[in-house]
Design an enzyme around this catalytic site. Sequence first.
Site, PDB file in Angstrom:
ATOM      1  N   HIS A 122      52.537 -51.167 -82.854  1.00 24.32           N
ATOM      2  CA  HIS A 122      52.180 -49.909 -82.206  1.00 24.32           C
ATOM      3  C   HIS A 122      52.616 -48.776 -83.129  1.00 24.32           C
ATOM      4  O   HIS A 122      53.553 -48.913 -83.911  1.00 24.32           O
ATOM      5  CB  HIS A 122      52.906 -49.836 -80.865  1.00 24.32           C
ATOM      6  CG  HIS A 122      52.501 -48.704 -79.986  1.00 24.32           C
ATOM      7  ND1 HIS A 122      52.965 -47.418 -80.159  1.00 24.32           N
ATOM      8  CD2 HIS A 122      51.688 -48.660 -78.889  1.00 24.32           C
ATOM      9  CE1 HIS A 122      52.462 -46.634 -79.221  1.00 24.32           C
ATOM     10  NE2 HIS A 122      51.684 -47.359 -78.438  1.00 24.32           N
ATOM     11  N   ASP A 199      60.188 -54.835 -80.732  1.00 22.07           N
ATOM     12  CA  ASP A 199      59.521 -54.009 -79.724  1.00 22.07           C
ATOM     13  C   ASP A 199      59.117 -54.927 -78.578  1.00 22.07           C
ATOM     14  O   ASP A 199      58.223 -55.762 -78.727  1.00 22.07           O
ATOM     15  CB  ASP A 199      58.304 -53.333 -80.347  1.00 22.07           C
ATOM     16  CG  ASP A 199      57.459 -52.564 -79.336  1.00 22.07           C
ATOM     17  OD1 ASP A 199      57.798 -52.572 -78.129  1.00 22.07           O
ATOM     18  OD2 ASP A 199      56.444 -51.973 -79.741  1.00 22.07           O
ATOM     19  N   GLN A 202      55.485 -54.981 -74.464  1.00 25.95           N
ATOM     20  CA  GLN A 202      54.445 -55.794 -73.846  1.00 25.95           C
ATOM     21  C   GLN A 202      54.954 -57.159 -73.394  1.00 25.95           C
ATOM     22  O   GLN A 202      54.241 -57.874 -72.688  1.00 25.95           O
ATOM     23  CB  GLN A 202      53.279 -55.985 -74.825  1.00 25.95           C
ATOM     24  CG  GLN A 202      52.596 -54.698 -75.233  1.00 25.95           C
ATOM     25  CD  GLN A 202      51.984 -53.950 -74.065  1.00 25.95           C
ATOM     26  OE1 GLN A 202      51.574 -54.542 -73.073  1.00 25.95           O
ATOM     27  NE2 GLN A 202      51.913 -52.631 -74.177  1.00 25.95           N
ATOM     28  N   LYS A 225      56.152 -49.633 -68.075  1.00 28.33           N
ATOM     29  CA  LYS A 225      55.307 -50.816 -68.238  1.00 28.33           C
ATOM     30  C   LYS A 225      55.787 -51.994 -67.395  1.00 28.33           C
ATOM     31  O   LYS A 225      55.090 -53.002 -67.282  1.00 28.33           O
ATOM     32  CB  LYS A 225      55.247 -51.217 -69.715  1.00 28.33           C
ATOM     33  CG  LYS A 225      54.573 -50.183 -70.609  1.00 28.33           C
ATOM     34  CD  LYS A 225      54.499 -50.664 -72.043  1.00 28.33           C
ATOM     35  CE  LYS A 225      54.059 -49.562 -72.994  1.00 28.33           C
ATOM     36  NZ  LYS A 225      52.669 -49.121 -72.801  1.00 28.33           N
ATOM     37  N   CYS A 363      46.751 -46.965 -80.040  1.00 30.64           N
ATOM     38  CA  CYS A 363      47.902 -46.647 -80.900  1.00 30.64           C
ATOM     39  C   CYS A 363      48.192 -47.793 -81.873  1.00 30.64           C
ATOM     40  O   CYS A 363      49.355 -48.134 -82.130  1.00 30.64           O
ATOM     41  CB  CYS A 363      49.136 -46.328 -80.068  1.00 30.64           C
ATOM     42  SG  CYS A 363      48.980 -44.829 -79.091  1.00 30.64           S
TER      43      CYS A 363
END
Length: 405
Positions: A122, A199, A202, A225, A363
């Site tokens: 991202h 990261d 997700q 999220k 992104c």
Amino acid sequence: MFDVEKLRCDFPALSVLRNKKRIIFLDSAASAQKPKIILDKMNYVYQHEYANVHRGMYYFSERATELYEDSRKKIQKFINAKEVEEIIFTKGATNSINLVAYTWAEQNLTDKDNIIITRAEHHSNIVPWQIMQKRKNFKIKVAEVDDDGNLDIEYLKNLVDENTKLICCAQVSNVLGTIFPVKEITKFAHNHSIKVLVDGCQSTPHMAIDVQDLDCDFYAFSGHKIYGPTGVGVLYGKKEILENMAPFEGGGDMIKNVSFSGSTWADIPARFEAGTPMIVQAIGLGYAIDYISLIGMADVYAEDRKLLKYMQDAIEDLKDFKILGKSTNKIAVVSFVPTFTHPQDLAMILDQEGICVRTGHHCAQPLHEKFCTKSSVRASLGVYSDKNDVDALISSLHKAKKFFI
């Protein structure tokens, strides 16, 4: 039992009608809908338990502080951090990554060093490093993904040299849904004295997270999220690393002593939480973790995998839609490009059917370049997604295809 119909009733937004049709929300990768119970609990805090934290010797302040710090403990348990002090509240994953860039990288990287990021990152795990690169003049190397969207792990390993200091990698791609082998990456990196930042934006909504098992040095994710509020996120960092990092921001609550001759910093995590924090948002994130933990992350992951396969197979059967990345090791997301119109035009047609999908580069422009496109349609799942949602999407794609062709 995973009861999606029951879960759907928890989310007020899913009862909204669009052109007299129920909302089909397939944009959870961007931001998930919120259960009413979390909204109600946050509203209760604002009305009955709100005050600034860590400051007052009165009930409201003590109660708000208790709830705020309880949320930190919930997060520690949720990602299996070793120490509660390793959990830092931030504005979101972007803020978390910037914190690492402006603290750890500022202190530890020189013009002789390099870091590795992947093509699938991202922008929030690309741009902060480019900004810091201009200040410190280190080199950024890029690990590639293959045509199926899997990370080329050997390519990554070959990028490493004696000057590599950090590897940054998403656990799950926000475009492809591919699960990347961050545990393998971390093990390899640590054998070469390299730090690893993951990261987890997700991955946290869809699978159990164990940062001790991953052995990563930093882990970032966002509250919105994972069915919590916007404006709050988390940075996990190993205690021994955080204790040697300077503050990112200066202000109240992050100091031990202040005088005009100089100041000394508070212990972690307060050192990195300057000013009045996002109090109710952080508490709301704790409630969101309660909610999804009650469902059970193993069940969430299993149901997600089944529904994802059903959706990907159905889109593939349609023809005239190119799916980006066909890894067998993925969750939550299918991104695709229609051959007969622009993704944005397709999304506008889907919107008329009450179907919410994402269009654009999500992104992740460098990843779209890999697949020779500037834009795609992204359908992503949440705990409230079911086969009826997928069937409605496929039916609407059929209609759209006939309209354009």
